[in-house]
Design a protein around this motif. Structure first.
Motif, PDB file in Angstrom:
ATOM      1  N   THR A  44       0.837  -1.198   0.000  1.00 56.22           N
ATOM      2  CA  THR A  44       0.000   0.000   0.000  1.00 56.22           C
ATOM      3  C   THR A  44       0.868   1.243   0.000  1.00 56.22           C
ATOM      4  OG1 THR A  44      -1.689  -1.211   1.224  1.00 56.22           O
ATOM      5  CG2 THR A  44      -1.857   1.188   1.216  1.00 56.22           C
ATOM      6  N   LEU A  45       1.885   1.261   0.845  1.00 55.85           N
ATOM      7  CA  LEU A  45       2.772   2.425   0.912  1.00 55.85           C
ATOM      8  C   LEU A  45       3.546   2.606  -0.388  1.00 55.85           C
ATOM      9  CD1 LEU A  45       4.054   2.138   4.578  1.00 55.85           C
ATOM     10  CD2 LEU A  45       2.291   3.642   3.673  1.00 55.85           C
ATOM     11  N   ARG A  46       3.928   1.511  -1.019  1.00 55.44           N
ATOM     12  CA  ARG A  46       4.624   1.609  -2.310  1.00 55.44           C
ATOM     13  C   ARG A  46       3.708   2.227  -3.372  1.00 55.44           C
ATOM     14  NH1 ARG A  46       6.540  -4.170  -1.209  1.00 55.44           N
ATOM     15  NH2 ARG A  46       8.528  -3.823  -0.181  1.00 55.44           N
ATOM     16  N   LEU A  47       2.437   1.832  -3.353  1.00 55.06           N
ATOM     17  CA  LEU A  47       1.492   2.403  -4.317  1.00 55.06           C
ATOM     18  C   LEU A  47       1.278   3.890  -4.070  1.00 55.06           C
ATOM     19  CD1 LEU A  47      -1.139  -0.470  -4.472  1.00 55.06           C
ATOM     20  CD2 LEU A  47       0.517   0.178  -6.236  1.00 55.06           C
ATOM     21  N   VAL A  48       1.234   4.297  -2.806  1.00 53.31           N
ATOM     22  CA  VAL A  48       1.084   5.721  -2.482  1.00 53.31           C
ATOM     23  C   VAL A  48       2.300   6.491  -2.976  1.00 53.31           C
ATOM     24  CG1 VAL A  48       0.985   7.380  -0.582  1.00 53.31           C
ATOM     25  CG2 VAL A  48      -0.476   5.362  -0.550  1.00 53.31           C
ATOM     26  N   VAL A  49       3.495   5.966  -2.736  1.00 51.38           N
ATOM     27  CA  VAL A  49       4.715   6.635  -3.187  1.00 51.38           C
ATOM     28  C   VAL A  49       4.741   6.709  -4.708  1.00 51.38           C
ATOM     29  CG1 VAL A  49       7.234   6.422  -3.305  1.00 51.38           C
ATOM     30  CG2 VAL A  49       6.056   6.104  -1.134  1.00 51.38           C
ATOM     31  N   ALA A  50       4.352   5.642  -5.374  1.00 53.76           N
ATOM     32  CA  ALA A  50       4.325   5.657  -6.844  1.00 53.76           C
ATOM     33  C   ALA A  50       3.351   6.716  -7.356  1.00 53.76           C
ATOM     34  CB  ALA A  50       3.945   4.276  -7.374  1.00 53.76           C
ATOM     35  N   ALA A  51       2.200   6.841  -6.720  1.00 55.48           N
ATOM     36  CA  ALA A  51       1.227   7.855  -7.132  1.00 55.48           C
ATOM     37  C   ALA A  51       1.781   9.264  -6.918  1.00 55.48           C
ATOM     38  CB  ALA A  51      -0.078   7.683  -6.356  1.00 55.48           C
ATOM     39  N   VAL A  52       2.469   9.481  -5.824  1.00 62.35           N
ATOM     40  CA  VAL A  52       3.073  10.796  -5.562  1.00 62.35           C
ATOM     41  C   VAL A  52       4.139  11.104  -6.613  1.00 62.35           C
ATOM     42  CG1 VAL A  52       4.513  12.098  -3.932  1.00 62.35           C
ATOM     43  CG2 VAL A  52       2.529  10.809  -3.109  1.00 62.35           C
ATOM     44  N   VAL A  53       4.944  10.116  -6.969  1.00 56.86           N
ATOM     45  CA  VAL A  53       5.977  10.320  -7.993  1.00 56.86           C
ATOM     46  C   VAL A  53       5.337  10.669  -9.326  1.00 56.86           C
ATOM     47  CG1 VAL A  53       7.744   9.125  -9.359  1.00 56.86           C
ATOM     48  CG2 VAL A  53       7.736   8.930  -6.859  1.00 56.86           C
ATOM     49  N   VAL A  54       4.265   9.987  -9.695  1.00 61.64           N
ATOM     50  CA  VAL A  54       3.588  10.286 -10.957  1.00 61.64           C
ATOM     51  C   VAL A  54       3.060  11.717 -10.947  1.00 61.64           C
ATOM     52  CG1 VAL A  54       1.546   9.725 -12.339  1.00 61.64           C
ATOM     53  CG2 VAL A  54       3.037   7.904 -11.508  1.00 61.64           C
ATOM     54  N   VAL A  55       2.440  12.131  -9.853  1.00 60.77           N
ATOM     55  CA  VAL A  55       1.928  13.503  -9.754  1.00 60.77           C
ATOM     56  C   VAL A  55       3.065  14.504  -9.874  1.00 60.77           C
ATOM     57  CG1 VAL A  55       0.852  15.170  -8.182  1.00 60.77           C
ATOM     58  CG2 VAL A  55      -0.128  12.887  -8.458  1.00 60.77           C
ATOM     59  N   LEU A  56       4.160  14.244  -9.190  1.00 59.85           N
ATOM     60  CA  LEU A  56       5.291  15.169  -9.252  1.00 59.85           C
ATOM     61  C   LEU A  56       5.895  15.228 -10.658  1.00 59.85           C
ATOM     62  CD1 LEU A  56       7.051  14.413  -5.847  1.00 59.85           C
ATOM     63  CD2 LEU A  56       5.847  16.510  -6.497  1.00 59.85           C
ATOM     64  N   LEU A  57       5.988  14.091 -11.321  1.00 62.37           N
ATOM     65  CA  LEU A  57       6.530  14.084 -12.680  1.00 62.37           C
ATOM     66  C   LEU A  57       5.600  14.812 -13.645  1.00 62.37           C
ATOM     67  CD1 LEU A  57       8.011  10.489 -12.932  1.00 62.37           C
ATOM     68  CD2 LEU A  57       9.261  12.661 -12.740  1.00 62.37           C
ATOM     69  N   ARG A  58       4.287  14.674 -13.459  1.00 55.78           N
ATOM     70  CA  ARG A  58       3.345  15.407 -14.317  1.00 55.78           C
ATOM     71  C   ARG A  58       3.458  16.908 -14.104  1.00 55.78           C
ATOM     72  NH1 ARG A  58      -1.800  12.629 -16.165  1.00 55.78           N
ATOM     73  NH2 ARG A  58      -2.346  14.820 -16.346  1.00 55.78           N
TER      74      ARG A  58
END
Length: 66
Positions: A44-58
């Motif tokens: 779950t925490l990995r998915l949250v971090v991945a989502a944050v990275v995607v938002v930051l990259l966008r």
């Protein structure tokens, strides 16, 4: 009573008190079990971090995403 006996007594009495509290408050225990089994699970925490990275990259915030 030596130090080891004192620690063992403190541990046992705390465990008994927490167990009694858990038996009296099933909703509290359900919430804690949900948090430990679902919310704070590593995947779950990995998915949250991945989502944050995607938002930051966008947002083109590459340094913060790295």
């Amino acid at each position: 009573m030596g130090f080891i006996e004192w620690v063992q007594h403190a541990d046992a009495s705390t465990a008994m008190a927490l167990h009694a509290f858990a038996l009296d408050h099933p909703l509290y225990m359900w919430v804690l079990r949900f948090l430990t089994d679902v919310a704070w699970e590593p995947m779950t925490l990995r998915l949250v971090v991945a989502a944050v990275v995607v938002v930051l990259l966008r947002r083109r915030a590459v340094r913060q995403a790295a």
